[in-house]
Design a protein around this motif. Sequence first.
Motif, PDB file in Angstrom:
ATOM      1  N   ARG A  70       0.926  -1.256  -0.114  1.00  0.00           N
ATOM      2  CA  ARG A  70      -0.176  -0.002   0.007  1.00  0.00           C
ATOM      3  C   ARG A  70       0.697   1.170   0.109  1.00  0.00           C
ATOM      4  NH1 ARG A  70      -3.309  -3.377   3.365  1.00  0.00           N
ATOM      5  NH2 ARG A  70      -2.288  -2.575   5.221  1.00  0.00           N
ATOM      6  N   LEU A  71       2.114   1.343   0.716  1.00  0.00           N
ATOM      7  CA  LEU A  71       2.861   2.280   0.959  1.00  0.00           C
ATOM      8  C   LEU A  71       3.422   2.627  -0.727  1.00  0.00           C
ATOM      9  CD1 LEU A  71       4.139   4.512   2.658  1.00  0.00           C
ATOM     10  CD2 LEU A  71       5.964   2.872   3.165  1.00  0.00           C
ATOM     11  N   ALA A  72       3.955   1.626  -1.377  1.00  0.00           N
ATOM     12  CA  ALA A  72       4.404   1.787  -2.658  1.00  0.00           C
ATOM     13  C   ALA A  72       3.360   2.479  -3.665  1.00  0.00           C
ATOM     14  CB  ALA A  72       4.776   0.479  -3.115  1.00  0.00           C
ATOM     15  N   LEU A  73       2.336   1.927  -3.455  1.00  0.00           N
ATOM     16  CA  LEU A  73       0.930   2.452  -4.368  1.00  0.00           C
ATOM     17  C   LEU A  73       0.673   3.887  -4.152  1.00  0.00           C
ATOM     18  CD1 LEU A  73      -1.262  -0.661  -3.927  1.00  0.00           C
ATOM     19  CD2 LEU A  73      -0.342   0.158  -6.092  1.00  0.00           C
ATOM     20  N   ASP A  74       0.937   4.374  -2.665  1.00  0.00           N
ATOM     21  CA  ASP A  74       0.602   5.501  -2.372  1.00  0.00           C
ATOM     22  C   ASP A  74       1.590   6.443  -2.967  1.00  0.00           C
ATOM     23  OD1 ASP A  74      -1.593   4.893  -1.117  1.00  0.00           O
ATOM     24  OD2 ASP A  74      -0.681   4.911   0.870  1.00  0.00           O
ATOM     25  N   HIS A  75       2.965   5.914  -3.151  1.00  0.00           N
ATOM     26  CA  HIS A  75       4.043   6.724  -3.845  1.00  0.00           C
ATOM     27  C   HIS A  75       4.119   6.686  -5.219  1.00  0.00           C
ATOM     28  CE1 HIS A  75       5.051   7.168   0.572  1.00  0.00           C
ATOM     29  NE2 HIS A  75       5.805   8.079   0.313  1.00  0.00           N
ATOM     30  N   GLY A  76       3.188   6.278  -6.008  1.00  0.00           N
ATOM     31  CA  GLY A  76       3.220   6.147  -7.371  1.00  0.00           C
ATOM     32  C   GLY A  76       3.394   4.780  -8.221  1.00  0.00           C
ATOM     33  N   ALA A  77       3.541   3.656  -7.471  1.00  0.00           N
ATOM     34  CA  ALA A  77       3.532   2.562  -8.038  1.00  0.00           C
ATOM     35  C   ALA A  77       2.335   2.147  -8.976  1.00  0.00           C
ATOM     36  CB  ALA A  77       3.791   1.314  -7.108  1.00  0.00           C
ATOM     37  N   SER A  78       2.286   1.685 -10.027  1.00  0.00           N
ATOM     38  CA  SER A  78       1.038   1.339 -10.517  1.00  0.00           C
ATOM     39  C   SER A  78       0.423   0.216 -10.289  1.00  0.00           C
ATOM     40  CB  SER A  78       1.119   1.117 -12.094  1.00  0.00           C
ATOM     41  OG  SER A  78       1.828   2.405 -12.885  1.00  0.00           O
ATOM     42  N   HIS A  79       1.226  -0.622  -9.663  1.00  0.00           N
ATOM     43  CA  HIS A  79       0.607  -2.097  -8.940  1.00  0.00           C
ATOM     44  C   HIS A  79       1.584  -2.368  -7.976  1.00  0.00           C
ATOM     45  CE1 HIS A  79      -1.995  -2.533 -12.825  1.00  0.00           C
ATOM     46  NE2 HIS A  79      -0.908  -2.208 -13.106  1.00  0.00           N
ATOM     47  N   CYS A  80       1.396  -3.173  -6.976  1.00  0.00           N
ATOM     48  CA  CYS A  80       2.330  -3.867  -6.339  1.00  0.00           C
ATOM     49  C   CYS A  80       1.900  -5.312  -5.536  1.00  0.00           C
ATOM     50  CB  CYS A  80       2.446  -2.783  -4.945  1.00  0.00           C
ATOM     51  SG  CYS A  80       3.975  -3.249  -3.814  1.00  0.00           S
ATOM     52  N   ILE A  81       2.864  -6.348  -5.549  1.00  0.00           N
ATOM     53  CA  ILE A  81       2.782  -7.586  -5.404  1.00  0.00           C
ATOM     54  C   ILE A  81       3.337  -7.949  -4.029  1.00  0.00           C
ATOM     55  CG2 ILE A  81       2.822  -9.857  -6.356  1.00  0.00           C
ATOM     56  CD1 ILE A  81       3.139  -8.644  -8.989  1.00  0.00           C
ATOM     57  N   ASN A  82       2.870  -8.849  -3.274  1.00  0.00           N
ATOM     58  CA  ASN A  82       3.490  -9.123  -2.016  1.00  0.00           C
ATOM     59  C   ASN A  82       4.383 -10.352  -2.477  1.00  0.00           C
ATOM     60  OD1 ASN A  82       4.289 -10.465   0.209  1.00  0.00           O
ATOM     61  ND2 ASN A  82       2.238  -9.762   1.264  1.00  0.00           N
ATOM     62  N   TYR A  83       5.751 -10.330  -2.588  1.00  0.00           N
ATOM     63  CA  TYR A  83       6.559 -11.280  -3.002  1.00  0.00           C
ATOM     64  C   TYR A  83       6.723 -12.425  -2.194  1.00  0.00           C
ATOM     65  CZ  TYR A  83      10.192  -9.196  -0.232  1.00  0.00           C
ATOM     66  OH  TYR A  83      11.086  -8.892   0.733  1.00  0.00           O
ATOM     67  N   ARG A  84       6.106 -12.533  -1.149  1.00  0.00           N
ATOM     68  CA  ARG A  84       5.788 -13.587  -0.094  1.00  0.00           C
ATOM     69  C   ARG A  84       4.843 -14.633  -0.900  1.00  0.00           C
ATOM     70  NH1 ARG A  84       9.537 -12.550   3.502  1.00  0.00           N
ATOM     71  NH2 ARG A  84       9.750 -10.672   4.630  1.00  0.00           N
TER      72      ARG A  84
END
Length: 324
Positions: free
Chosen positions: A178-192
């Motif tokens: 969520r933090l990455a998305l808030d900073h401009g990532a278009s998508h973010c995946i939990n790599y676990r």
Amino acid sequence: MARTVILSAAGGPENLEVVDRPVGEPGPGEVRIAHRACGLNFIDIYQRTGLYPMQLPHPLGMEAAGVVEAVGDGVTHLKPGDRAAYAANPPGAYAEARVMPAAQVCPLPDEIAFDQAAAMMLKGMTVEYLFHRTTPLTAGDTVLFHAAAGGVGLIACQWARSEGITLIGTAGTDEKCRLALDHGASHCINYRDAGWVAKVRELTGGKGVDVVMDAVGADTFEGSLDSLKPLGMLISFGNASGPVPPFNIGILGQKGSLKVTRPTLFTHIADHDACQAMAGHLFDKVVKGAVEIRIDQRFPLEQVADAHRALEARQTTGSTVLEL
């Protein structure tokens, strides 16, 4: 005399010691700088553990910001009283003051606070070379960026947004995503999630990404290759999970004529003019508001061992600074 963190022997954070150390006067091509804040980076951990060997004992730390106290002969881009910041060799930034080569010390705009600068020089210039000096990237390209909620990652998310580049991030928790998305990532995946490579393929319509930027290393290397489109490039620029093991280079052909590079910031900034240009590009992004430097952890210099433990355990987000 200046309080300085010394690494006495390779190993754990307990080997870091704060001592009083003479500073001295700058010689030709050198500068003496009184620090206001120092930054932490994974390279500090690599040096502390011995992954990147150093002659010991040795001071530690690669980035800081402060005020120039004196300059040696031949230094023309700085003068006493200037605000300045740097990411540079040799290590020694965990200190109240130091004498160091001047070429990679950069005049700091008044609009940027000392703690911001200490938190962003190594990380921000790393992002600058990843996006502008490693392989051509243009608006509309797609990048996979591992550890997108870390200090480098949050700058990269914002940088990509400012350049019109689609950034797919990975992070270790849903909160970090969520933090990455808030900073401009278009998508973010939990790599676990064991299916993160399939998710990257799904997000790219099965094509894969143009470029992977990977500072995690051993744990993500194979998946990073499998996330690329044919002729794509993997930029391996760190080893947070350990170094990438040897691999059969022929696999690059089998997976689509892929390219792999292992750059370092210090190669890019070795030239004075290139270093100053990279820092200027970073400063411009920050002053204009395209990139905000997020400092989520602050430790006094005496708690440097605790700072290392938190960073090494991936318990941090954004940047970490040592306060003096």
